[in-house]
Design an enzyme around this catalytic site. Structure first.
Site, mmCIF file in Angstrom:
data_model
loop_
_atom_site.group_PDB
_atom_site.id
_atom_site.type_symbol
_atom_site.label_atom_id
_atom_site.label_comp_id
_atom_site.label_asym_id
_atom_site.label_seq_id
_atom_site.Cartn_x
_atom_site.Cartn_y
_atom_site.Cartn_z
ATOM 1 N N CYS A 53 0.863 -1.185 0.000
ATOM 2 C CA CYS A 53 0.000 0.000 0.000
ATOM 3 C C CYS A 53 0.898 1.233 0.000
ATOM 4 O O CYS A 53 2.085 1.145 -0.362
ATOM 5 C CB CYS A 53 -0.977 -0.013 1.175
ATOM 6 S SG CYS A 53 -0.205 0.052 2.815
ATOM 7 N N ASN A 72 2.262 1.472 4.344
ATOM 8 C CA ASN A 72 2.562 0.210 5.049
ATOM 9 C C ASN A 72 2.271 0.315 6.544
ATOM 10 O O ASN A 72 2.945 -0.258 7.382
ATOM 11 C CB ASN A 72 4.016 -0.246 4.827
ATOM 12 C CG ASN A 72 4.325 -1.661 5.306
ATOM 13 O OD1 ASN A 72 5.416 -1.948 5.774
ATOM 14 N ND2 ASN A 72 3.376 -2.561 5.204
ATOM 15 N N CYS A 89 -1.529 0.914 7.371
ATOM 16 C CA CYS A 89 -2.971 0.642 7.495
ATOM 17 C C CYS A 89 -3.391 -0.616 6.733
ATOM 18 O O CYS A 89 -3.710 -1.639 7.335
ATOM 19 C CB CYS A 89 -3.797 1.824 6.981
ATOM 20 S SG CYS A 89 -3.553 3.361 7.883
ATOM 21 N N ARG A 90 -3.392 -0.539 5.401
ATOM 22 C CA ARG A 90 -4.000 -1.615 4.614
ATOM 23 C C ARG A 90 -3.102 -2.833 4.419
ATOM 24 O O ARG A 90 -3.538 -3.974 4.611
ATOM 25 C CB ARG A 90 -4.418 -1.072 3.229
ATOM 26 C CG ARG A 90 -5.577 -0.108 3.286
ATOM 27 C CD ARG A 90 -5.716 0.671 1.992
ATOM 28 N NE ARG A 90 -4.591 1.570 1.778
ATOM 29 C CZ ARG A 90 -4.395 2.308 0.688
ATOM 30 N NH1 ARG A 90 -5.273 2.220 -0.294
ATOM 31 N NH2 ARG A 90 -3.366 3.109 0.587
ATOM 32 N N SER A 91 -1.843 -2.619 4.011
ATOM 33 C CA SER A 91 -1.026 -3.802 3.685
ATOM 34 C C SER A 91 -0.621 -4.618 4.922
ATOM 35 O O SER A 91 -0.581 -5.847 4.839
ATOM 36 C CB SER A 91 0.187 -3.449 2.816
ATOM 37 O OG SER A 91 1.061 -2.555 3.450
ATOM 38 N N ASP A 114 -8.345 4.020 0.790
ATOM 39 C CA ASP A 114 -7.354 4.466 1.776
ATOM 40 C C ASP A 114 -8.103 4.999 3.002
ATOM 41 O O ASP A 114 -8.815 5.996 2.904
ATOM 42 C CB ASP A 114 -6.512 5.567 1.134
ATOM 43 C CG ASP A 114 -5.432 6.083 2.061
ATOM 44 O OD1 ASP A 114 -5.471 5.756 3.276
ATOM 45 O OD2 ASP A 114 -4.560 6.813 1.573
HETATM 46 P P1 4NP Z 1 -1.810 2.858 4.022
HETATM 47 O O1 4NP Z 1 -2.484 4.210 4.571
HETATM 48 O O2 4NP Z 1 -1.255 3.180 2.658
HETATM 49 O O3 4NP Z 1 -2.976 1.923 3.936
HETATM 50 O O4 4NP Z 1 -0.773 2.454 5.028
HETATM 51 C C1 4NP Z 1 -1.836 5.439 4.582
HETATM 52 C C2 4NP Z 1 -0.887 5.718 5.545
HETATM 53 C C3 4NP Z 1 -0.284 6.967 5.568
HETATM 54 C C4 4NP Z 1 -0.612 7.903 4.630
HETATM 55 C C5 4NP Z 1 -1.553 7.626 3.655
HETATM 56 C C6 4NP Z 1 -2.162 6.377 3.634
HETATM 57 N N1 4NP Z 1 -0.002 9.197 4.662
HETATM 58 O O5 4NP Z 1 -0.344 10.049 3.830
HETATM 59 O O6 4NP Z 1 0.881 9.427 5.517
#
Ligand code: 4NP
Length: 163
Positions: free
Chosen positions: A12, A15, A17-19, A129
């Protein structure tokens, strides 16, 4: 071949939240089926925004209510991942493109896909997201990830059985 292993990397943006959730859910399902020694499972982010951070507390809390532990430390996707892993599974189209771009600069042979290609209820191609949303978003993400990972594992289990 008996003992053949498949390696799979979930990707993702951050790294956190989702992955890491997809990694944990997939590992949980693999364990339930007694296939621990047939898979290598990891996750990474296309960005370096959160390198070294633990998973987002909201991902951890939502998964914990369903009996799944989300742990680990955020790391960034590197070219070597496209050589090392059999499958790289991206959470959305943006991260799929980033992953493909990196693969073009390497001679990596990883098969790159979107997780929701396996979503039996799939109406969108992206795992949304949840980072800037509320906890409801994390519940929705968990539902999507769980049902997609079940179907993904069905397919990869069949691939192992054929090898
Ligand atoms: P992830 O979520 O890609 O599912 O881990 C996010 C984590 C951080 C950010 C965006 C999405 N950010 O903009 O910092």
């Amino acid at each position: 071949m008996p003992g053949t292993k498949l390696s799979i990397l979930f990707v993702c943006l951050g790294n956190i939240c989702r992955s890491p959730l997809a990694e944990s859910v997939f590992r949980h399902l693999v364990r339930q089926r007694g296939l621990e020694d047939r898979f290598e499972i990891d996750s990474a982010g296309t960005s370096g925004y959160h390198v070294g951070d633990p998973p987002d507390a909201r991902s951890v809390a939502t998964a914990s209510l369903r009996g799944i532990e989300v742990a680990g430390v955020s790391r960034q996707l590197v070219a070597e991942d496209l050589r090392r892993f059999d499958y790289v599974i991206a959470m959305d189209r943006e991260n799929l493109e980033q992953t493909r771009r990196l693969q073009k600069r390497t001679n990596g042979s990883a098969r790159i896909h979107l997780l929701r290609e396996w979503d039996p209820e799939g109406t969108d191609s992206d795992v949304p997201d949840p980072y800037y949303g509320g906890p409801r978003g994390f519940d929705d993400v968990h539902d999507i990830v769980e049902r997609s990972c079940e179907a993904l594992l069905d397919d990869l289990h069949s691939e192992l059985d054929r090898s």
